[in-house]
Write an enzyme that holds these catalytic residues in place. Structure first.
Site, PDB file in Angstrom:
ATOM      1  N   THR A 232       0.852  -1.202   0.000  1.00  0.00           N
ATOM      2  CA  THR A 232       0.000   0.000   0.000  1.00  0.00           C
ATOM      3  C   THR A 232       0.882   1.245   0.000  1.00  0.00           C
ATOM      4  O   THR A 232       0.398   2.338   0.262  1.00  0.00           O
ATOM      5  CB  THR A 232      -0.922   0.048   1.246  1.00  0.00           C
ATOM      6  OG1 THR A 232      -0.095  -0.050   2.415  1.00  0.00           O
ATOM      7  CG2 THR A 232      -1.955  -1.056   1.238  1.00  0.00           C
ATOM      8  N   SER A 233       2.190   1.066  -0.279  1.00  0.00           N
ATOM      9  CA  SER A 233       3.103   2.199  -0.117  1.00  0.00           C
ATOM     10  C   SER A 233       3.345   2.938  -1.432  1.00  0.00           C
ATOM     11  O   SER A 233       2.749   3.992  -1.664  1.00  0.00           O
ATOM     12  CB  SER A 233       4.407   1.720   0.510  1.00  0.00           C
ATOM     13  OG  SER A 233       5.070   2.823   1.060  1.00  0.00           O
ATOM     14  N   ARG A 234       4.203   2.420  -2.277  1.00  0.00           N
ATOM     15  CA  ARG A 234       4.429   3.001  -3.599  1.00  0.00           C
ATOM     16  C   ARG A 234       4.737   1.852  -4.567  1.00  0.00           C
ATOM     17  O   ARG A 234       5.477   0.916  -4.226  1.00  0.00           O
ATOM     18  CB  ARG A 234       5.604   3.982  -3.598  1.00  0.00           C
ATOM     19  CG  ARG A 234       5.299   5.351  -3.004  1.00  0.00           C
ATOM     20  CD  ARG A 234       4.317   6.151  -3.876  1.00  0.00           C
ATOM     21  NE  ARG A 234       4.022   7.454  -3.293  1.00  0.00           N
ATOM     22  CZ  ARG A 234       3.012   7.728  -2.471  1.00  0.00           C
ATOM     23  NH1 ARG A 234       2.168   6.758  -2.118  1.00  0.00           N
ATOM     24  NH2 ARG A 234       2.810   8.947  -2.023  1.00  0.00           N
ATOM     25  N   ASP A 258      -2.269  -1.798  -3.659  1.00  0.00           N
ATOM     26  CA  ASP A 258      -3.031  -0.559  -3.792  1.00  0.00           C
ATOM     27  C   ASP A 258      -2.272   0.416  -4.683  1.00  0.00           C
ATOM     28  O   ASP A 258      -2.778   1.484  -5.007  1.00  0.00           O
ATOM     29  CB  ASP A 258      -3.257   0.071  -2.404  1.00  0.00           C
ATOM     30  CG  ASP A 258      -4.160   1.303  -2.489  1.00  0.00           C
ATOM     31  OD1 ASP A 258      -5.258   1.170  -3.061  1.00  0.00           O
ATOM     32  OD2 ASP A 258      -3.764   2.380  -2.009  1.00  0.00           O
ATOM     33  N   GLU A 263       1.229   3.117 -12.406  1.00  0.00           N
ATOM     34  CA  GLU A 263      -0.160   3.493 -12.134  1.00  0.00           C
ATOM     35  C   GLU A 263      -0.559   4.850 -12.703  1.00  0.00           C
ATOM     36  O   GLU A 263      -1.748   5.114 -12.928  1.00  0.00           O
ATOM     37  CB  GLU A 263      -0.434   3.476 -10.625  1.00  0.00           C
ATOM     38  CG  GLU A 263       0.268   4.578  -9.848  1.00  0.00           C
ATOM     39  CD  GLU A 263      -0.071   4.557  -8.359  1.00  0.00           C
ATOM     40  OE1 GLU A 263       0.006   3.486  -7.743  1.00  0.00           O
ATOM     41  OE2 GLU A 263      -0.403   5.642  -7.825  1.00  0.00           O
ATOM     42  N   HIS A 295      -5.050   2.853  -5.703  1.00  0.00           N
ATOM     43  CA  HIS A 295      -4.509   3.893  -4.804  1.00  0.00           C
ATOM     44  C   HIS A 295      -5.624   4.565  -3.991  1.00  0.00           C
ATOM     45  O   HIS A 295      -5.791   5.783  -4.026  1.00  0.00           O
ATOM     46  CB  HIS A 295      -3.702   4.921  -5.613  1.00  0.00           C
ATOM     47  CG  HIS A 295      -2.599   5.526  -4.804  1.00  0.00           C
ATOM     48  ND1 HIS A 295      -1.336   5.740  -5.303  1.00  0.00           N
ATOM     49  CD2 HIS A 295      -2.558   5.946  -3.517  1.00  0.00           C
ATOM     50  CE1 HIS A 295      -0.571   6.283  -4.372  1.00  0.00           C
ATOM     51  NE2 HIS A 295      -1.294   6.412  -3.269  1.00  0.00           N
TER      52      HIS A 295
HETATM   53  P1  NAD Z   1       6.828   7.409   7.768  1.00  0.00           P
HETATM   54  O1  NAD Z   1       7.852   8.387   7.295  1.00  0.00           O
HETATM   55  O2  NAD Z   1       6.171   7.645   9.084  1.00  0.00           O
HETATM   56  O3  NAD Z   1       7.471   5.933   7.793  1.00  0.00           O
HETATM   57  C1  NAD Z   1       8.275   5.433   6.778  1.00  0.00           C
HETATM   58  C2  NAD Z   1       9.282   4.508   7.438  1.00  0.00           C
HETATM   59  O4  NAD Z   1      10.037   3.856   6.406  1.00  0.00           O
HETATM   60  C3  NAD Z   1      10.299   5.244   8.334  1.00  0.00           C
HETATM   61  O5  NAD Z   1      10.342   4.643   9.602  1.00  0.00           O
HETATM   62  C4  NAD Z   1      11.607   5.099   7.581  1.00  0.00           C
HETATM   63  O6  NAD Z   1      12.753   5.048   8.438  1.00  0.00           O
HETATM   64  C5  NAD Z   1      11.379   3.769   6.874  1.00  0.00           C
HETATM   65  N1  NAD Z   1      12.319   3.507   5.782  1.00  0.00           N
HETATM   66  C6  NAD Z   1      12.927   4.397   4.953  1.00  0.00           C
HETATM   67  N2  NAD Z   1      13.741   3.742   4.106  1.00  0.00           N
HETATM   68  C7  NAD Z   1      13.637   2.418   4.397  1.00  0.00           C
HETATM   69  C8  NAD Z   1      14.230   1.241   3.872  1.00  0.00           C
HETATM   70  N3  NAD Z   1      15.121   1.310   2.880  1.00  0.00           N
HETATM   71  N4  NAD Z   1      13.890   0.054   4.429  1.00  0.00           N
HETATM   72  C9  NAD Z   1      13.000  -0.020   5.442  1.00  0.00           C
HETATM   73  N5  NAD Z   1      12.420   1.077   5.989  1.00  0.00           N
HETATM   74  C10 NAD Z   1      12.726   2.266   5.474  1.00  0.00           C
HETATM   75  O7  NAD Z   1       5.758   7.333   6.596  1.00  0.00           O
HETATM   76  P2  NAD Z   1       4.258   6.793   6.686  1.00  0.00           P
HETATM   77  O8  NAD Z   1       3.351   7.923   6.951  1.00  0.00           O
HETATM   78  O9  NAD Z   1       4.221   5.583   7.545  1.00  0.00           O
HETATM   79  O10 NAD Z   1       4.022   6.390   5.146  1.00  0.00           O
HETATM   80  C11 NAD Z   1       4.712   5.329   4.569  1.00  0.00           C
HETATM   81  C12 NAD Z   1       4.494   5.334   3.069  1.00  0.00           C
HETATM   82  O11 NAD Z   1       3.127   5.029   2.782  1.00  0.00           O
HETATM   83  C13 NAD Z   1       4.698   6.698   2.380  1.00  0.00           C
HETATM   84  O12 NAD Z   1       6.060   6.909   2.046  1.00  0.00           O
HETATM   85  C14 NAD Z   1       3.840   6.592   1.145  1.00  0.00           C
HETATM   86  O13 NAD Z   1       4.651   6.138   0.082  1.00  0.00           O
HETATM   87  C15 NAD Z   1       2.825   5.517   1.502  1.00  0.00           C
HETATM   88  N6  NAD Z   1       1.440   6.040   1.508  1.00  0.00           N
HETATM   89  C16 NAD Z   1       0.527   5.429   0.725  1.00  0.00           C
HETATM   90  C17 NAD Z   1      -0.800   5.881   0.722  1.00  0.00           C
HETATM   91  C18 NAD Z   1      -1.878   5.235  -0.112  1.00  0.00           C
HETATM   92  O14 NAD Z   1      -2.978   5.790  -0.231  1.00  0.00           O
HETATM   93  N7  NAD Z   1      -1.649   4.051  -0.681  1.00  0.00           N
HETATM   94  C19 NAD Z   1      -1.148   6.964   1.536  1.00  0.00           C
HETATM   95  C20 NAD Z   1      -0.170   7.537   2.357  1.00  0.00           C
HETATM   96  C21 NAD Z   1       1.118   7.066   2.343  1.00  0.00           C
END
Ligand code: NAD
Length: 331
Positions: A232-234, A258, A263, A295
């Site tokens: 659900t991240s990227r 997601d 996309e 998404h």
């Molecule tokens: P956040 O910054 O609170 O957490 C991200 C975590 O990833 C941090 O703890 C960071 O240290 C860690 N990280 C960075 N590089 C890494 C690596 N190489 N290996 C492992 N961990 C690593 O961010 P969040 O608010 O938890 O959001 C996370 C991600 O979710 C965002 O970057 C975004 O891409 C995605 N997101 C998706 C949606 C969606 O609708 N699908 C919505 C919001 C966010």
């Protein structure tokens, strides 16, 4: 202040207008994405308001700056689509929504996981066709399973807490481990242990040059046979072709997405009457053990309200010449 809002859907208009009642900024909504050919739409605006699939690379930012734009206001958390270096060189500041309901995304990850595990998508279609047979719909108890959380930030921690509530063991992987994660009752583990033990892997780290194709053929080959992967991240975190091969061999037992690496050409649009030419994506959709949502993990009332209020508040700060609380600074 004039704001050109790109990739604007009806819900963006509704919630941004509601957040803007007091501030009274002039909102110009465009349903198209920001890209080189749509830049002129922003020419009489000081602010452009963007989403994940809008393009803000160096040429686009240069053209925006020439047209008078001075602020990019992202109505999302991730900022991998903005060239921060180029923005700084063009004198454009960039703000984002640092936090908005991590529950929205974490809960959607759980929804994907359980739909995939308990085959809800298939059961839904069967019962609507009066097919009440349950052959092929067997799932597994989450209780006692091992879940790996890659990226233990805000969303990853909420997801971990929910999984612990199901009675799962939770392993974490993060470049910056935190006590907040271990305090939940989870622990950090090396990639080798995660590969050997995890029944479920959920991605919650940002897309960066380091995390591009974090899930690749090599990583997939180290997973427990039949593990489920949720992203659900990227989209760029997963090498889709490698994931397809792993699904074909059964090494990957299921995939809940997601987000998808290509996309931008698909999501947030109704393409039901057109021919989708992305064969990699179409192959993914052909698997019974793949679920794709477009998404929408962030898409809850609570999240959209916070996103729109934060965006308008950032523009207010900018208009007043104040320090921008949500500015993204280059590290
Ligand atoms: P956040 O910054 O609170 O957490 C991200 C975590 O990833 C941090 O703890 C960071 O240290 C860690 N990280 C960075 N590089 C890494 C690596 N190489 N290996 C492992 N961990 C690593 O961010 P969040 O608010 O938890 O959001 C996370 C991600 O979710 C965002 O970057 C975004 O891409 C995605 N997101 C998706 C949606 C969606 O609708 N699908 C919505 C919001 C966010």
């Amino acid at each position: 202040m004039k704001i050109a809002v790109f990739s604007a859907r009806n819900y963006d208009r509704e919630f941004l207008d509601a957040s803007n009642t007091t501030a009274g900024h002039q909102m110009n909504y465009f349903d198209v994405r920001l890209e080189a050919k749509t830049v002129p739409l922003a020419f009489d605006s000081k602010v452009v308001c963007l989403l994940t699939n809008d393009t803000a690379d160096a040429p686009v930012l240069k053209a925006l700056a020439a047209g008078g734009v001075r602020l990019v206001a992202l109505r999302c958390t991730g900022f991998n689509n903005v060239d921060l270096e180029a923005a700084a060189q063009c004198g454009i500041k960039v703000v984002r929504v640092v936090t908005y309901s991590p529950y929205s995304v974490a809960e959607h990850a759980v929804a994907l996981l359980q739909a995939l595990n308990r085959k809800i998508h298939r059961a839904y279609n069967r019962t609507r066709d009066s097919n009440f047979a349950i052959d092929g719909l067997m799932g597994f108890d989450l209780h006692g399973k091992t879940v790996a959380v890659i990226g233990t930030g805000k969303i990853g921690r909420v997801f971990a807490r929910i999984m612990l509530g199901f009675g799962c063991k939770v392993l974490g992987q993060d470049t910056t481990p935190t006590q907040e994660f271990t305090a939940l009752g989870a622990r950090y583990a090396e990639p080798g242990e995660i590969g050997a033990k995890a029944d479920i892997i959920s991605l919650h780290c940002p897309l960066t040059p380091e995390t591009q194709h974090l899930v690749n053929a090599e990583m997939l080959s180290r997973l427990k046979h039949g593990a489920l992967l949720i992203n659900t991240s990227r989209g760029g975190l997963v090498d889709t072709v490698a994931a397809t091969e792993a699904l074909k061999s059964g090494q990957l037992g299921g995939l809940g997405l997601d987000v998808y690496e290509q996309e931008a050409d698909l999501f947030f649009r109704d393409l039901s009457s057109t021919i989708v030419t992305d064969d990699v994506f179409e192959r993914l959709l052909s698997f019974p053990n793949v679920i794709v949502t477009s998404h929408q993990a962030f898409f809850t009332r609570e999240a959209i309200t916070t996103i729109c209020e934060t965006t308008i508040s950032s523009v207010n700060e900018f208009a007043a010449g104040k320090v921008l609380s949500n500015e993204i600074r280059r590290s």
